[in-house]
Design an enzyme around this catalytic site. Structure first.
Site, PDB file in Angstrom:
ATOM      1  N   GLY A   1       2.546   2.041  10.628  1.00  0.00           N
ATOM      2  CA  GLY A   1       3.674   2.628  10.448  1.00  0.00           C
ATOM      3  C   GLY A   1       4.209   3.417  11.881  1.00  0.00           C
ATOM      4  O   GLY A   1       4.964   4.265  11.960  1.00  0.00           O
TER       5      GLY A   1
ATOM      6  N   ASN B   1       0.935  -1.306  -0.004  1.00  0.00           N
ATOM      7  CA  ASN B   1      -0.016  -0.032   0.134  1.00  0.00           C
ATOM      8  C   ASN B   1       1.000   1.137  -0.130  1.00  0.00           C
ATOM      9  O   ASN B   1       1.583   1.572   1.123  1.00  0.00           O
ATOM     10  CB  ASN B   1      -0.748  -0.046   1.191  1.00  0.00           C
ATOM     11  CG  ASN B   1      -1.737   1.097   1.281  1.00  0.00           C
ATOM     12  OD1 ASN B   1      -1.805   2.186   0.527  1.00  0.00           O
ATOM     13  ND2 ASN B   1      -2.239   1.483   2.605  1.00  0.00           N
TER      14      ASN B   1
ATOM     15  N   LYS C   1       0.049   4.391  -0.181  1.00  0.00           N
ATOM     16  CA  LYS C   1      -0.586   5.609   0.599  1.00  0.00           C
ATOM     17  C   LYS C   1      -0.324   6.756  -0.482  1.00  0.00           C
ATOM     18  O   LYS C   1      -0.366   6.558  -1.664  1.00  0.00           O
ATOM     19  CB  LYS C   1      -0.101   5.565   1.815  1.00  0.00           C
ATOM     20  CG  LYS C   1      -0.038   4.212   2.609  1.00  0.00           C
ATOM     21  CD  LYS C   1       0.093   4.451   4.294  1.00  0.00           C
ATOM     22  CE  LYS C   1      -0.018   3.107   4.837  1.00  0.00           C
ATOM     23  NZ  LYS C   1       0.041   3.350   6.337  1.00  0.00           N
TER      24      LYS C   1
ATOM     25  N   GLU D   1      -5.446  -5.406  10.172  1.00  0.00           N
ATOM     26  CA  GLU D   1      -4.149  -4.059  10.514  1.00  0.00           C
ATOM     27  C   GLU D   1      -4.488  -3.518  11.912  1.00  0.00           C
ATOM     28  O   GLU D   1      -5.689  -2.551  11.943  1.00  0.00           O
ATOM     29  CB  GLU D   1      -4.533  -3.081   9.528  1.00  0.00           C
ATOM     30  CG  GLU D   1      -4.023  -3.779   8.245  1.00  0.00           C
ATOM     31  CD  GLU D   1      -3.635  -2.664   7.234  1.00  0.00           C
ATOM     32  OE1 GLU D   1      -2.388  -2.745   6.985  1.00  0.00           O
ATOM     33  OE2 GLU D   1      -4.171  -1.797   6.844  1.00  0.00           O
TER      34      GLU D   1
ATOM     35  N   HIS E   1      -9.528   1.198   4.847  1.00  0.00           N
ATOM     36  CA  HIS E   1      -8.264   1.174   5.607  1.00  0.00           C
ATOM     37  C   HIS E   1      -8.240   2.394   6.759  1.00  0.00           C
ATOM     38  O   HIS E   1      -9.012   3.324   6.845  1.00  0.00           O
ATOM     39  CB  HIS E   1      -7.081   1.946   4.610  1.00  0.00           C
ATOM     40  CG  HIS E   1      -5.886   1.944   5.434  1.00  0.00           C
ATOM     41  ND1 HIS E   1      -5.304   2.629   5.962  1.00  0.00           N
ATOM     42  CD2 HIS E   1      -4.816   0.877   5.019  1.00  0.00           C
ATOM     43  CE1 HIS E   1      -4.025   2.547   6.330  1.00  0.00           C
ATOM     44  NE2 HIS E   1      -3.661   1.264   5.911  1.00  0.00           N
TER      45      HIS E   1
ATOM     46  N   SER F   1       3.275  -2.576  10.103  1.00  0.00           N
ATOM     47  CA  SER F   1       4.882  -2.416  10.262  1.00  0.00           C
ATOM     48  C   SER F   1       5.506  -3.928  10.030  1.00  0.00           C
ATOM     49  O   SER F   1       6.285  -4.535  10.763  1.00  0.00           O
ATOM     50  CB  SER F   1       5.329  -2.191  11.855  1.00  0.00           C
ATOM     51  OG  SER F   1       4.962  -1.233  12.268  1.00  0.00           O
TER      52      SER F   1
ATOM     53  N   GLU G   1      -6.535   4.507   7.936  1.00  0.00           N
ATOM     54  CA  GLU G   1      -6.326   6.077   7.801  1.00  0.00           C
ATOM     55  C   GLU G   1      -7.708   6.696   6.915  1.00  0.00           C
ATOM     56  O   GLU G   1      -7.887   7.922   7.193  1.00  0.00           O
ATOM     57  CB  GLU G   1      -5.110   6.402   6.822  1.00  0.00           C
ATOM     58  CG  GLU G   1      -3.887   5.975   7.592  1.00  0.00           C
ATOM     59  CD  GLU G   1      -2.521   5.623   6.697  1.00  0.00           C
ATOM     60  OE1 GLU G   1      -2.818   5.477   5.599  1.00  0.00           O
ATOM     61  OE2 GLU G   1      -1.754   4.709   7.501  1.00  0.00           O
TER      62      GLU G   1
HETATM   63  P1  13P Z   1       3.124   0.006   7.653  1.00  0.00           P
HETATM   64  O1  13P Z   1       3.725  -1.268   6.925  1.00  0.00           O
HETATM   65  O2  13P Z   1       3.888   1.518   6.941  1.00  0.00           O
HETATM   66  O3  13P Z   1       2.910  -0.137   9.059  1.00  0.00           O
HETATM   67  O4  13P Z   1       1.660   0.316   7.036  1.00  0.00           O
HETATM   68  C1  13P Z   1       0.740  -0.802   6.951  1.00  0.00           C
HETATM   69  C2  13P Z   1      -0.638  -0.431   6.216  1.00  0.00           C
HETATM   70  O5  13P Z   1      -1.204   0.471   6.822  1.00  0.00           O
HETATM   71  C3  13P Z   1      -0.925  -1.210   5.039  1.00  0.00           C
HETATM   72  O6  13P Z   1      -2.028  -0.909   4.598  1.00  0.00           O
END
Ligand code: 13P
Length: 241
Positions: A166, A7, A9, A160, A91, A203, A93
């Site tokens: 992150g 992803n 982002k 997740e 997601h 992560s 976010e």
């Molecule tokens: P990270 O791997 O950067 O923690 O992000 C995970 C994520 O949000 C995948 O959709």
């Protein structure tokens, strides 16, 4: 077979794509692993042209309506038209920074199901909910509400934990396994016997991928930061293959 979805982002540029391409194609991909990357809409076509034979290209969001007065939105039909192979939905976010509710996520899934584009539904608890041992309750509510009237076709789920995204923090491998088994149990209650893949995200890095994802219950990973680096992304696949 294990699945590694990236992803990106709101990251990437045409220059970054060139660099990623050079690295990605210089690497040997593990045999029993499938790769995918969710890219910003504007790079979908370019990424598809370059990668579609080796790696599925998808996007990170979709509008809830089919068409109409929704300035700035992109519909599931448009995603199908532009050959997005999959789309992330719900997601964390989107939920926490854009106020997406389970009901909106449900509408988006229903919209996607009228097309050939697969949906990857993301669910997960916050740090507070984790500490208060509410993970299962939160996941059950998210799954039941988001999947209301949704069919089993073209559906993947990603667990997740919000607090692992992150942050460099991860649950233990045992918690990942137990939670994914629980997600599968709820999916069985909703759909009966099914083959829905359930991924872990939060992560994931080359160094922890094997430990976190080696359980048979875990079908693969949804990778944020590390998916921007072709070497790390492919290494995650190698480490869990
Ligand atoms: P990270 O791997 O950067 O923690 O992000 C995970 C994520 O949000 C995948 O959709």
């Amino acid at each position: 077979m294990k699945y590694v979805f990236g992803n990106w982002k709101m990251n990437g540029s045409f220059d970054d794509i060139k660099k990623f391409k050079k690295e990605f194609f210089s690497l040997k991909l593990p045999k029993n692993t499938k790769f995918g990357i969710a890219v910003p809409f504007v790079y979908l076509q370019k990424m598809n042209e370059i990668f579609s034979k080796k790696c599925e290209i998808g996007v990170q969001n979709v509008g809830f309506a089919d068409f109409g007065e929704f300035t700035g939105e992109i519909s599931a039909k448009m995603l199908e038209d532009t050959k997005a192979k999959f789309c992330l939905v719900g997601h964390s976010e989107r939920r926490h920074k854009f106020g997406e509710t389970n009901e909106v996520v449900n509408q988006k899934l229903l919209s996607l199901q009228k097309t050939k584009t697969k949906a990857i539904l993301c669910v997960g608890e916050t740090k507070e909910e984790f500490e208060q041992k509410k993970t299962k309750k939160v996941l059950k509510t998210q799954l039941e509400k988001c999947l209301k009237n949704v069919g089993v076709k073209n559906l993947i789920v990603a667990y997740e934990p919000v607090w692992a995204i992150g942050t460099g923090l991860t649950p233990t491998a045992k918690i990942v396994e137990d939670t994914i088994l629980y997600v599968k149990k709820v999916l069985n209650q909703i759909f009966g016997e099914n083959e829905i893949l359930v991924l872990y995200g939060g992560s994931v890095k080359p160094e922890n991928a094997n430990a976190l994802l080696k359980s048979k219950a875990v079908d693969g990973a949804l990778v944020g930061g590390a998916s921007l680096d072709a070497k790390k992304f492919v290494e995650i696949g190698k480490n869990i293959a």
